[in-house]
Design an enzyme around this catalytic site. Structure first.
Site, PDB file in Angstrom:
ATOM      1  N   THR A 109     -15.978 -10.555 -53.065  1.00 38.46           N
ATOM      2  CA  THR A 109     -14.961 -11.324 -52.336  1.00 38.46           C
ATOM      3  C   THR A 109     -14.117 -12.046 -53.378  1.00 38.46           C
ATOM      4  O   THR A 109     -14.622 -12.949 -54.061  1.00 38.46           O
ATOM      5  CB  THR A 109     -15.621 -12.367 -51.414  1.00 38.46           C
ATOM      6  OG1 THR A 109     -16.512 -11.709 -50.522  1.00 38.46           O
ATOM      7  CG2 THR A 109     -14.565 -13.133 -50.628  1.00 38.46           C
ATOM      8  N   LYS A 126     -11.415 -10.542 -45.162  1.00 37.31           N
ATOM      9  CA  LYS A 126     -12.648 -11.236 -45.559  1.00 37.31           C
ATOM     10  C   LYS A 126     -12.408 -12.741 -45.725  1.00 37.31           C
ATOM     11  O   LYS A 126     -13.217 -13.579 -45.313  1.00 37.31           O
ATOM     12  CB  LYS A 126     -13.166 -10.618 -46.858  1.00 37.31           C
ATOM     13  CG  LYS A 126     -14.364 -11.311 -47.485  1.00 37.31           C
ATOM     14  CD  LYS A 126     -15.597 -11.264 -46.605  1.00 37.31           C
ATOM     15  CE  LYS A 126     -16.781 -11.969 -47.265  1.00 37.31           C
ATOM     16  NZ  LYS A 126     -17.898 -12.160 -46.337  1.00 37.31           N
ATOM     17  N   LYS A 157     -15.894 -21.413 -53.239  1.00 34.70           N
ATOM     18  CA  LYS A 157     -14.907 -20.426 -53.703  1.00 34.70           C
ATOM     19  C   LYS A 157     -14.173 -19.806 -52.504  1.00 34.70           C
ATOM     20  O   LYS A 157     -12.952 -19.739 -52.477  1.00 34.70           O
ATOM     21  CB  LYS A 157     -15.607 -19.309 -54.482  1.00 34.70           C
ATOM     22  CG  LYS A 157     -14.705 -18.137 -54.833  1.00 34.70           C
ATOM     23  CD  LYS A 157     -15.454 -16.811 -55.040  1.00 34.70           C
ATOM     24  CE  LYS A 157     -16.159 -16.308 -53.814  1.00 34.70           C
ATOM     25  NZ  LYS A 157     -16.562 -14.908 -53.855  1.00 34.70           N
TER      26      LYS A 157
HETATM   27  P1  NAD Z   1     -24.723 -13.211 -57.125  1.00 33.95           P
HETATM   28  O1  NAD Z   1     -24.228 -14.286 -58.016  1.00 33.95           O
HETATM   29  O2  NAD Z   1     -26.097 -13.265 -56.566  1.00 33.95           O
HETATM   30  O3  NAD Z   1     -24.573 -11.778 -57.863  1.00 33.95           O
HETATM   31  C1  NAD Z   1     -23.519 -11.461 -58.735  1.00 33.95           C
HETATM   32  C2  NAD Z   1     -24.096 -10.731 -59.937  1.00 33.95           C
HETATM   33  O4  NAD Z   1     -23.026 -10.343 -60.801  1.00 33.95           O
HETATM   34  C3  NAD Z   1     -25.044 -11.600 -60.773  1.00 33.95           C
HETATM   35  O5  NAD Z   1     -26.321 -10.977 -60.846  1.00 33.95           O
HETATM   36  C4  NAD Z   1     -24.362 -11.680 -62.145  1.00 33.95           C
HETATM   37  O6  NAD Z   1     -25.271 -11.696 -63.220  1.00 33.95           O
HETATM   38  C5  NAD Z   1     -23.513 -10.412 -62.115  1.00 33.95           C
HETATM   39  N1  NAD Z   1     -22.415 -10.453 -63.065  1.00 33.95           N
HETATM   40  C6  NAD Z   1     -21.477 -11.431 -63.246  1.00 33.95           C
HETATM   41  N2  NAD Z   1     -20.620 -11.079 -64.226  1.00 33.95           N
HETATM   42  C7  NAD Z   1     -21.016  -9.857 -64.672  1.00 33.95           C
HETATM   43  C8  NAD Z   1     -20.539  -8.973 -65.679  1.00 33.95           C
HETATM   44  N3  NAD Z   1     -19.481  -9.282 -66.429  1.00 33.95           N
HETATM   45  N4  NAD Z   1     -21.195  -7.808 -65.874  1.00 33.95           N
HETATM   46  C9  NAD Z   1     -22.276  -7.492 -65.128  1.00 33.95           C
HETATM   47  N5  NAD Z   1     -22.784  -8.292 -64.159  1.00 33.95           N
HETATM   48  C10 NAD Z   1     -22.153  -9.452 -63.936  1.00 33.95           C
HETATM   49  O7  NAD Z   1     -23.631 -13.123 -55.940  1.00 33.95           O
HETATM   50  P2  NAD Z   1     -23.841 -12.429 -54.506  1.00 33.95           P
HETATM   51  O8  NAD Z   1     -24.364 -13.419 -53.536  1.00 33.95           O
HETATM   52  O9  NAD Z   1     -24.506 -11.090 -54.691  1.00 33.95           O
HETATM   53  O10 NAD Z   1     -22.304 -12.209 -54.114  1.00 33.95           O
HETATM   54  C11 NAD Z   1     -21.515 -11.209 -54.756  1.00 33.95           C
HETATM   55  C12 NAD Z   1     -20.169 -11.175 -54.046  1.00 33.95           C
HETATM   56  O11 NAD Z   1     -20.356 -10.849 -52.654  1.00 33.95           O
HETATM   57  C13 NAD Z   1     -19.428 -12.516 -54.069  1.00 33.95           C
HETATM   58  O12 NAD Z   1     -18.060 -12.290 -54.205  1.00 33.95           O
HETATM   59  C14 NAD Z   1     -19.756 -13.119 -52.712  1.00 33.95           C
HETATM   60  O13 NAD Z   1     -18.764 -14.035 -52.273  1.00 33.95           O
HETATM   61  C15 NAD Z   1     -19.818 -11.880 -51.838  1.00 33.95           C
HETATM   62  N6  NAD Z   1     -20.685 -11.989 -50.656  1.00 33.95           N
HETATM   63  C16 NAD Z   1     -21.893 -12.601 -50.726  1.00 33.95           C
HETATM   64  C17 NAD Z   1     -22.684 -12.684 -49.589  1.00 33.95           C
HETATM   65  C18 NAD Z   1     -24.034 -13.373 -49.603  1.00 33.95           C
HETATM   66  O14 NAD Z   1     -24.591 -13.636 -48.525  1.00 33.95           O
HETATM   67  N7  NAD Z   1     -24.627 -13.677 -50.760  1.00 33.95           N
HETATM   68  C19 NAD Z   1     -22.222 -12.119 -48.401  1.00 33.95           C
HETATM   69  C20 NAD Z   1     -20.998 -11.463 -48.362  1.00 33.95           C
HETATM   70  C21 NAD Z   1     -20.223 -11.389 -49.508  1.00 33.95           C
END
Ligand code: NAD
Length: 311
Positions: free
Chosen positions: A96, A171, A246
């Site tokens: 997102t 979204k 965010k």
């Molecule tokens: P998270 O922080 O758990 O996972 C993100 C991952 O990306 C982390 O493991 C981090 O180490 C990795 N990362 C960051 N920079 C990186 C790079 N340069 N190279 C490789 N890996 C890298 O976040 P999440 O909860 O999985 O959410 C991910 C996205 O999905 C966000 O944009 C969030 O808004 C969206 N989202 C989350 C949810 C939820 O319930 N958690 C639901 C819908 C959408």
């Protein structure tokens, strides 16, 4: 079966890749976090030591990263996807992110000769685990159609939204409503408690009445009502306050650009900002209830574990 490259194996990317593996695809994944990478290997993802390794030989590459800055670094930065990817590889960003960053990725991918779609999701960790996420997919029709075939094992709904960045627009507006609902659910839940209502009785009423919402049914912010809600687990994160902050600010930024007054979003944003600034950026976003029930104490520790929750 397809060969899939995946960058970002966190709360969402982890379970999403598990469903691709279960569907018979080969998934090669990379994450900066060794813990996240090890967890993904546990459900059948092949570990890669870099972005370049993860995307080598892939026919499609997914990214699931926290914010626009991360997505831009992974696609456009040194050692990033566009440095080594073949032009026949389809690119799908499910993070997102803000519309400007999404447009920049569309433009850079097109300039490189790749097809790209913005494909953010709703449904949270529980939807990611169950393979029932809603995907909102923006981009050229043929890219959206081809991406949908790979998305299918992770999705309950795949909804084409139109041109580039319209997936992110959908979204952002969805999550604007979600976090206002979460804040209003927190106020209703705490007030019901203080008026002497049994917690479960009130939830039973509201969940079949006009106070119902996804936030109420899935993220009820007081414990002892919705078993999978983070409120039962000291607000161990399913969706952090940092990411909620965010998302609501993505809506406020879009509102400024379109001259749209979002009074409620301003208020909810300032509530999340308080939690983030007071050391609670790693807590689940349903901890917003602490600003209503008076249990908020600046400087609380961030729990290390996660619950099986939702967004
Ligand atoms: P998270 O922080 O758990 O996972 C993100 C991952 O990306 C982390 O493991 C981090 O180490 C990795 N990362 C960051 N920079 C990186 C790079 N340069 N190279 C490789 N890996 C890298 O976040 P999440 O909860 O999985 O959410 C991910 C996205 O999905 C966000 O944009 C969030 O808004 C969206 N989202 C989350 C949810 C939820 O319930 N958690 C639901 C819908 C959408």
């Amino acid at each position: 079966m397809a060969s899939i490259g995946w960058i970002g194996l966190g709360h969402m990317g982890g379970p999403m890749t598990a469903n691709l593996v279960a569907a018979g695809h080969t998934v090669r994944g990379f994450d900066l976090s060794e813990e996240a990478l090890a967890a993904a290997v546990g459900h059948g993802v092949t570990a890669a030591g870099s972005i370049a390794q993860a995307i080598e030989g892939a026919e499609v590459v997914f990214t699931m990263l926290p914010k626009g800055e991360h997505a831009k670094a992974v696609y456009l930065g040194e050692g990033g996807i566009l440095e080594t990817v073949g032009t026949d590889v389809l690119l799908v960003d499910s993070s997102t992110i803000d519309i400007e960053s999404a447009q920049a990725l569309h433009d850079a991918a097109a300039a490189h000769g790749n097809r790209f779609v913005d494909a953010p999701v709703s449904g949270g960790i529980s939807g990611a685990e169950a393979g029932t996420l809603t995907f909102m997919v923006g981009g050229h029709d043929d890219a959206v159609r081809d991406a949908s075939a790979y998305i299918e094992p992770m999705a309950g709904n795949i909804i084409p939204t139109g041109a580039a960045t319209t997936g992110q627009a959908a979204k952002i507006c969805n999550n604007l409503m979600l976090f206002i609902n979460l804040a209003s659910t927190s106020e209703g839940a705490v007030l019901a408690d203080r008026l002497g209502l049994d917690r479960k009785v009130f939830w039973d009423i509201a969940s079949v009445s006009s106070g119902d919402s996804w936030a109420l049914r899935t993220w009820y912010p007081l414990p002892g009502v919705v078993p999978t809600a983070a409120s039962n687990n000291e607000f161990a994160p399913t969706f952090t306050t940092e990411l909620a902050h965010k998302d609501i600010n993505l809506a406020l930024s879009a509102a400024r650009q379109t001259g749209t007054p979002l009074v409620l979003a301003e208020q909810v944003s300032s509530m999340f900002e308080t939690l983030v600034q007071d050391g609670k950026k790693g807590l689940d976003c349903s901890a917003i209830v602490q600003l209503v029930d008076g249990t908020h104490q600046p400087g609380a520790a961030t729990p290390a574990t996660t619950t099986g929750g939702a967004a």
